[in-house]
Design a protein around this motif. Structure first.
Motif, short mmCIF file in Angstrom:
data_model
loop_
_atom_site.label_atom_id
_atom_site.label_comp_id
_atom_site.label_asym_id
_atom_site.label_seq_id
_atom_site.Cartn_x
_atom_site.Cartn_y
_atom_site.Cartn_z
N GLU A 170 60.47 16.77 -1.04
CA GLU A 170 60.65 17.06 0.39
C GLU A 170 61.87 16.32 0.94
OE1 GLU A 170 60.24 18.74 4.07
OE2 GLU A 170 59.15 19.30 2.25
N ALA A 171 62.00 15.04 0.59
CA ALA A 171 63.13 14.25 1.09
C ALA A 171 64.45 14.81 0.56
CB ALA A 171 62.96 12.79 0.70
N MET A 172 64.49 15.18 -0.72
CA MET A 172 65.72 15.75 -1.28
C MET A 172 66.04 17.12 -0.68
SD MET A 172 65.68 14.60 -5.33
CE MET A 172 64.21 15.54 -5.73
N GLY B 228 57.64 18.65 7.40
CA GLY B 228 58.00 17.93 6.19
C GLY B 228 57.85 16.43 6.33
N TRP B 229 58.32 15.89 7.46
CA TRP B 229 58.19 14.44 7.69
C TRP B 229 56.73 14.05 7.77
CZ3 TRP B 229 62.26 12.01 11.48
CH2 TRP B 229 63.55 12.25 10.99
N ARG C 12 54.50 11.51 5.11
CA ARG C 12 53.71 10.38 5.61
C ARG C 12 52.23 10.54 5.25
NH1 ARG C 12 57.22 10.59 10.88
NH2 ARG C 12 58.65 8.87 10.50
N GLU C 13 51.71 11.75 5.40
CA GLU C 13 50.30 12.00 5.09
C GLU C 13 50.00 11.81 3.61
OE1 GLU C 13 49.58 15.94 6.58
OE2 GLU C 13 49.75 15.29 8.68
N ARG C 14 50.90 12.28 2.76
CA ARG C 14 50.68 12.12 1.31
C ARG C 14 50.59 10.65 0.93
NH1 ARG C 14 51.14 16.72 -1.65
NH2 ARG C 14 52.22 18.46 -0.68
N ALA C 15 51.46 9.84 1.50
CA ALA C 15 51.43 8.40 1.21
C ALA C 15 50.16 7.77 1.78
CB ALA C 15 52.67 7.72 1.76
N ALA C 16 49.83 8.11 3.02
CA ALA C 16 48.65 7.53 3.67
C ALA C 16 47.36 7.89 2.95
CB ALA C 16 48.59 7.99 5.13
N GLU C 17 47.27 9.09 2.39
CA GLU C 17 46.07 9.50 1.67
C GLU C 17 45.78 8.59 0.49
OE1 GLU C 17 46.86 13.56 0.58
OE2 GLU C 17 46.36 14.31 2.59
#
Length: 195
Positions: free
Chosen positions: A108-110, A152-153, A157-162
């Motif tokens: 996503e970032a790329m 996307g942002w 964040r949600e993927r990391a928080a999960e």
């Protein structure tokens, strides 16, 4: 995934059942053969949807070439106006959820750097300490004060928080963005890296 199954695959399979009933009721061979051809195409579409759903669960490249190389492959696919450089140590086996989240956040970032930043260069760095650390930085425009973070942002964040981690998105001095994700590895000891 529940929505995808309910809204996509479910109706496709229900339609196939109805079409098979229609085929069974046809006595005219030409009509029946035409319905069989249409049904075959619907089955192919349903198979493609299943493959897409499975790939969304865990990208096959992670298993085929490893996480770091899968990120490199994604960078190559996005290369064009933006030159990507991916660095990091060969990763030992990591928890599957960490690998998938890291790959999705990096992708996503790329993608954002390639599509929206106006950047010419994007650096992707991976570090393994007691956590998995991913940094994606570009030399593009960065976030404007009136920018509205998109899906996307929020997704990164949600993927990391999960996983109990974090993902920050900040402007880079001199222009560009820095996406930094820190994902716990679910262990107390630092990961040993083969040199």
């Amino acid at each position: 995934m529940r929505r995808d199954l309910h809204d996509g695959l479910g109706p496709s399979l229900a339609s196939l059942v109805l079409r098979l009933g229609a085929i069974q009721s046809r006595t005219e061979p030409v009509e029946r053969d035409a319905l069989i051809v249409e049904t075959r195409e619907e089955v192919r579409a349903a198979i493609a949807e299943v493959r897409r759903l499975v790939d969304d669960l865990r990208p096959p490249a992670i298993d085929e070439v490893g996480l770091l190389e899968a990120i490199r492959q994604r960078a190559v696919a996005l290369s064009g106006a933006v030159a990507f450089e991916v660095t990091g140590p060969p990763a030992p086996p990591l928890p599957a959820a960490v690998e998938v989240a890291a790959f999705r956040i990096a992708s996503e970032a790329m993608t954002n750097a390639a599509r929206h930043s106006g950047a010419s260069r994007c650096l992707v760095g991976v570090e393994l300490t007691g956590t998995f650390e991913l940094t994606v930085s570009d030399n593009g425009r960065g976030a404007t004060p009136d920018a509205h973070p998109g899906v996307g942002w929020a997704s990164m964040r949600e993927r990391a928080a999960e996983l109990g981690g974090s993902c920050t998105i900040t402007s880079r001095p001199g222009g560009g963005l820095i996406v930094r994700a820190v994902l716990p590895l679910g262990q107390d000891e630092p990961v040993e890296i083969d040199a």
